[in-house]
Scaffold this active site. Structure first.
Site, mmCIF file in Angstrom:
data_model
loop_
_atom_site.group_PDB
_atom_site.id
_atom_site.type_symbol
_atom_site.label_atom_id
_atom_site.label_comp_id
_atom_site.label_asym_id
_atom_site.label_seq_id
_atom_site.Cartn_x
_atom_site.Cartn_y
_atom_site.Cartn_z
ATOM 1 C CD GLU A 63 26.037 44.666 -20.026
ATOM 2 O OE1 GLU A 63 25.502 45.442 -20.850
ATOM 3 O OE2 GLU A 63 25.425 43.712 -19.520
ATOM 4 C CE LYS B 201 29.251 39.941 -16.342
ATOM 5 N NZ LYS B 201 28.325 40.749 -17.154
ATOM 6 C CD GLU C 3 25.536 38.039 -23.581
ATOM 7 O OE1 GLU C 3 25.985 38.678 -22.602
ATOM 8 O OE2 GLU C 3 24.354 37.671 -23.669
ATOM 9 C CG ASP D 12 22.836 42.785 -15.575
ATOM 10 O OD1 ASP D 12 23.126 41.702 -16.123
ATOM 11 O OD2 ASP D 12 22.983 43.881 -16.134
ATOM 12 C CB SER D 13 20.891 37.419 -16.305
ATOM 13 O OG SER D 13 21.785 36.767 -15.421
ATOM 14 C CG ASP E 104 26.572 41.717 -14.251
ATOM 15 O OD1 ASP E 104 27.739 41.831 -14.683
ATOM 16 O OD2 ASP E 104 25.730 40.951 -14.759
HETATM 17 O O1 KIV Z 1 24.001 38.873 -16.328
HETATM 18 C C1 KIV Z 1 24.469 37.844 -16.840
HETATM 19 O O2 KIV Z 1 23.967 36.722 -16.640
HETATM 20 C C2 KIV Z 1 25.628 37.975 -17.712
HETATM 21 C C3 KIV Z 1 26.021 36.771 -18.492
HETATM 22 C C4 KIV Z 1 25.111 36.612 -19.650
HETATM 23 C C5 KIV Z 1 27.442 36.812 -18.907
HETATM 24 O O3 KIV Z 1 26.191 39.009 -17.801
#
Ligand code: KIV
Length: 244
Positions: free
Chosen positions: A95, A93, A162, A25-26, A64
């Protein structure tokens, strides 16, 4: 593991032998210009997951679950997880620790592999008061380990750590039975992940945990300057770039 959000980066990383591509989600902050990943939507994740999944064959594609798509409970987590899988994700993924164990269990029970994400969790940037190393004190380190064990118990296949002190990440890695993947978590995790634009020196982000393995920003700027110069001088396009 590297992040990837588009066709060409995914193909390059596949050619380089990268085993796991994370459609993080980055993407909200690295591609879409948002200040935080909390602005990334589920629709964004479906779009970029599809782009990566259609572009590679070998790497595992992890996507994500966006902020707001799973915190409300297992039913929402499953609905959004299914949509990510339909878009091409092989793993999702999310959190959080023990508090999201029911969501992890629901996804795994439905046949969707899950990676957890502990330590600094960017979707909680506001409640964590910014980008801070997590688990520095004894209570924080114990909670991190308890959360990692809860995720493993719920069926997670791997756990991203992280911004965690190296010694704490090493202890979690030793105690849990699934692989850990570190970002700012020292050398003792089972694997490592970086945002690809940081890894390649495109973002210009020089956080302590980042190593830029190239200077893509400098090379791209130089190429654009050269292109502009040659167009203005009329040396590009030449006869070899033109049609009879
Ligand atoms: O969204 C992302 O890029 C991440 C990484 C920082 C692990 O979750």
């Amino acid at each position: 593991m590297l992040t990837s959000y588009d066709q060409f980066s995914a193909q390059v990383f596949e050619a380089a032998g990268i085993e796991v591509l994370l459609v993080g989600d980055s993407v909200g902050s690295t591609v879409l210009g948002h200040a935080s990943t909390t602005a990334t939507t589920h629709q964004d994740m479906l779009t970029f997951t599809g782009a990566v999944a259609r572009s590679v064959r070998r790497p595992l594609v992890v996507a994500d679950l966006a902020f707001g798509t799973y915190e409300t409970g297992p039913v929402d987590a499953l609905r959004h997880g299914v949509e990510l899988v339909r878009a091409g994700a092989e793993v999702v993924k999310l959190e959080g620790g023990a508090e999201i164990a029911p969501q992890v269990r629901a996804l795994v029970d439905a046949g969707i592999p899950v990676f957890g994400h502990l330590g600094f969790t960017p979707q909680s940037v506001n409640s964590l008061s910014g980008h801070r190393v997590q688990g520095r004190d004894d209570a924080g380190a114990e909670k991190l380990l308890a959360d990692a064990l809860a995720l493993e118990e719920a069926g997670a296949s791997a756990i991203v750590l992280e911004l965690v002190p190296a010694a704490v990440a090493a202890r979690v890695t030793e105690k849990v039975g699934v692989p850990t993947i570190g970002i700012g978590a020292g050398p003792d995790c089972d694997g490592q992940v970086l945002v690809w634009q940081d890894m390649a020196g495109l973002s210009g982000f020089h956080g302590r945990f980042v190593k830029a393995f190239a200077d893509l920003r400098g090379q791209l700027e130089q190429a654009a300057q050269q292109y502009r110069t040659e167009v203005r001088e009329r040396s590009y396009p030449g006869a070899e770039h033109s049609f009879e």
